[in-house]
Write a protein that holds these residues in place. Structure first.
Motif, PDB file in Angstrom:
ATOM      1  N   ILE A   1     -45.845   2.796  64.836  1.00 12.32           N
ATOM      2  CA  ILE A   1     -45.623   1.395  64.116  1.00 12.32           C
ATOM      3  C   ILE A   1     -45.491   0.519  64.767  1.00 12.32           C
ATOM      4  CG2 ILE A   1     -43.059   1.383  62.342  1.00 12.32           C
ATOM      5  CD1 ILE A   1     -45.042   3.866  61.638  1.00 12.32           C
ATOM      6  N   PRO A   2     -45.982  -1.048  64.606  1.00 13.80           N
ATOM      7  CA  PRO A   2     -45.379  -1.612  64.924  1.00 13.80           C
ATOM      8  C   PRO A   2     -43.869  -2.456  65.578  1.00 13.80           C
ATOM      9  CG  PRO A   2     -46.061  -2.533  62.894  1.00 13.80           C
ATOM     10  CD  PRO A   2     -45.847  -1.062  62.451  1.00 13.80           C
ATOM     11  N   TYR A   3     -43.738  -3.043  66.596  1.00 12.20           N
ATOM     12  CA  TYR A   3     -43.049  -3.075  67.455  1.00 12.20           C
ATOM     13  C   TYR A   3     -41.629  -1.874  67.674  1.00 12.20           C
ATOM     14  CZ  TYR A   3     -38.786  -5.938  69.210  1.00 12.20           C
ATOM     15  OH  TYR A   3     -38.148  -6.559  69.869  1.00 12.20           O
ATOM     16  N   SER A   4     -43.002  -0.599  68.453  1.00 17.81           N
ATOM     17  CA  SER A   4     -42.002   0.990  68.722  1.00 17.81           C
ATOM     18  C   SER A   4     -42.154   0.263  70.362  1.00 17.81           C
ATOM     19  CB  SER A   4     -42.436   1.713  67.492  1.00 17.81           C
ATOM     20  OG  SER A   4     -41.912   1.042  66.336  1.00 17.81           O
ATOM     21  N   VAL A   5     -41.711   2.413  70.894  1.00 22.40           N
ATOM     22  CA  VAL A   5     -41.602   2.265  71.662  1.00 22.40           C
ATOM     23  C   VAL A   5     -42.044   4.002  72.190  1.00 22.40           C
ATOM     24  CG1 VAL A   5     -40.469   3.115  74.275  1.00 22.40           C
ATOM     25  CG2 VAL A   5     -39.697   0.580  72.455  1.00 22.40           C
ATOM     26  N   TYR A   6     -43.177   4.442  72.687  1.00 22.69           N
ATOM     27  CA  TYR A   6     -43.921   5.522  72.932  1.00 22.69           C
ATOM     28  C   TYR A   6     -43.846   6.165  74.191  1.00 22.69           C
ATOM     29  CZ  TYR A   6     -45.185   4.508  67.502  1.00 22.69           C
ATOM     30  OH  TYR A   6     -45.363   4.159  66.604  1.00 22.69           O
ATOM     31  N   ASP A   7     -43.219   6.569  73.976  1.00 23.95           N
ATOM     32  CA  ASP A   7     -43.789   7.982  75.346  1.00 23.95           C
ATOM     33  C   ASP A   7     -44.841   8.621  75.483  1.00 23.95           C
ATOM     34  OD1 ASP A   7     -41.993   7.518  76.990  1.00 23.95           O
ATOM     35  OD2 ASP A   7     -40.006   8.042  76.346  1.00 23.95           O
ATOM     36  N   PHE A   8     -46.251   8.819  76.181  1.00 24.71           N
ATOM     37  CA  PHE A   8     -47.822   9.519  75.812  1.00 24.71           C
ATOM     38  C   PHE A   8     -47.389  10.614  77.166  1.00 24.71           C
ATOM     39  CE2 PHE A   8     -48.122   5.589  73.718  1.00 24.71           C
ATOM     40  CZ  PHE A   8     -49.003   6.239  72.238  1.00 24.71           C
ATOM     41  N   TYR A   9     -47.882  11.833  76.792  1.00 24.66           N
ATOM     42  CA  TYR A   9     -48.387  12.978  77.769  1.00 24.66           C
ATOM     43  C   TYR A   9     -49.988  13.638  77.581  1.00 24.66           C
ATOM     44  CZ  TYR A   9     -43.123  12.710  76.882  1.00 24.66           C
ATOM     45  OH  TYR A   9     -41.688  12.311  76.785  1.00 24.66           O
ATOM     46  N   VAL A  10     -50.283  14.010  78.495  1.00 25.40           N
ATOM     47  CA  VAL A  10     -51.768  14.413  77.912  1.00 25.40           C
ATOM     48  C   VAL A  10     -51.705  15.305  78.913  1.00 25.40           C
ATOM     49  CG1 VAL A  10     -53.791  14.309  78.724  1.00 25.40           C
ATOM     50  CG2 VAL A  10     -52.764  12.342  78.221  1.00 25.40           C
ATOM     51  N   ASN A  11     -51.928  16.989  78.322  1.00 25.73           N
ATOM     52  CA  ASN A  11     -51.779  18.198  78.442  1.00 25.73           C
ATOM     53  C   ASN A  11     -53.385  18.616  78.908  1.00 25.73           C
ATOM     54  OD1 ASN A  11     -49.784  17.551  76.668  1.00 25.73           O
ATOM     55  ND2 ASN A  11     -48.951  20.047  77.197  1.00 25.73           N
ATOM     56  N   GLU A  12     -54.040  20.270  79.629  1.00 26.67           N
ATOM     57  CA  GLU A  12     -55.056  20.443  80.081  1.00 26.67           C
ATOM     58  C   GLU A  12     -55.270  21.241  78.861  1.00 26.67           C
ATOM     59  OE1 GLU A  12     -57.615  20.713  83.618  1.00 26.67           O
ATOM     60  OE2 GLU A  12     -56.944  22.904  83.081  1.00 26.67           O
ATOM     61  N   ILE A  13     -56.246  21.665  77.774  1.00 29.44           N
ATOM     62  CA  ILE A  13     -56.866  23.334  76.888  1.00 29.44           C
ATOM     63  C   ILE A  13     -57.575  23.824  77.564  1.00 29.44           C
ATOM     64  CG2 ILE A  13     -56.994  23.636  74.587  1.00 29.44           C
ATOM     65  CD1 ILE A  13     -55.825  21.127  73.663  1.00 29.44           C
ATOM     66  N   THR A  14     -57.167  25.299  77.567  1.00 24.37           N
ATOM     67  CA  THR A  14     -58.246  25.753  78.414  1.00 24.37           C
ATOM     68  C   THR A  14     -59.770  26.035  77.280  1.00 24.37           C
ATOM     69  OG1 THR A  14     -57.457  28.258  78.147  1.00 24.37           O
ATOM     70  CG2 THR A  14     -57.292  26.544  80.371  1.00 24.37           C
ATOM     71  N   THR A  15     -60.478  27.339  77.774  1.00 29.93           N
ATOM     72  CA  THR A  15     -61.449  27.130  76.855  1.00 29.93           C
ATOM     73  C   THR A  15     -60.808  28.426  75.440  1.00 29.93           C
ATOM     74  OG1 THR A  15     -62.051  28.738  78.070  1.00 29.93           O
ATOM     75  CG2 THR A  15     -63.579  26.805  77.603  1.00 29.93           C
TER      76      THR A  15
END
Length: 197
Positions: free
Chosen positions: A68-82
């Motif tokens: 969405i335009p003009y919005s604030v986002y927090d991003f996270y990254v997680n590892e996924i095992t096999t």
């Protein structure tokens, strides 16, 4: 799963943010990474946003589209095992999408005042997609010619304007656009005919 570090974000446009991270040092094969986010729309804080996408094991960046335009986002990254186990969330990385084109300021109505003037009325756009700074009004005589009126309203609390010095018995198409940091937004259109002299 190993923790993901070095998460960074880069705003690409009013609807795209690129998320990047460092490849984990897990010596075992992994399935990939999960990129998740939550956010708030700056022009309507009652709207909350969230979602996630999965990437392959070799990815160290990912572009998130349709934000969405003009919005604030927090991003996270997680590892996924096999075996599908999702690791701990990384530290958040915050980014804001740019302002985008405002939606049409509907409803828009017109009222013929005389043989040379038409009054136009409009409403706030449903999706400002930024900070509204004013409105642009243009009108064209049919069949299509050059613009016969060009009005700039720089007061965000004004929702009416009068187009003057028009031709008598003229069939006009009138367009109203909200203006924000992106520029002019989507037009709301109405028609009107001036009176005989």
């Amino acid at each position: 799963p190993y923790d993901v570090t070095g998460v960074q974000t880069e705003t690409v446009s009013d609807s795209v943010i690129k998320v990047s991270w460092e490849k984990t040092s897990n010596p075992c094969p992994i399935q990939g990474y999960e990129v998740s986010w939550n956010g708030t729309v700056k022009w309507d804080e009652e709207i909350t946003l969230n979602g996630y996408r999965e990437t392959n094991e070799n990815a160290t960046s990912f572009e998130i589209y349709n934000l969405i335009p003009y919005s604030v986002y927090d991003f996270y990254v997680n590892e996924i095992t096999t075996d599908g186990i999702i690791g701990n969330r990384s530290e958040p990385s915050r980014a804001e999408t740019f302002e985008g084109a405002a939606s049409a300021p509907t409803p828009v109505t017109s009222l013929t005042l005389s043989s040379s003037s038409i009054q136009v009325n409009w409403s706030l756009p449903e999706a400002p997609n930024g900070v509204i700074t004013g409105y642009h009004i243009s009108c064209q005589l049919l069949p299509k010619t050059d613009d016969d009126c060009d009005i700039e309203i720089n007061d965000i609390n004004v929702f009416t304007a009068t187009a003057e010095t028009l031709l008598e018995c003229g069939d006009y198409t009138i367009s109203v656009q909200a203006v924000n940091g992106y520029g002019r937004g989507e037009p709301a259109v109405t028609t009107a005919t001036t009176d005989p002299e």
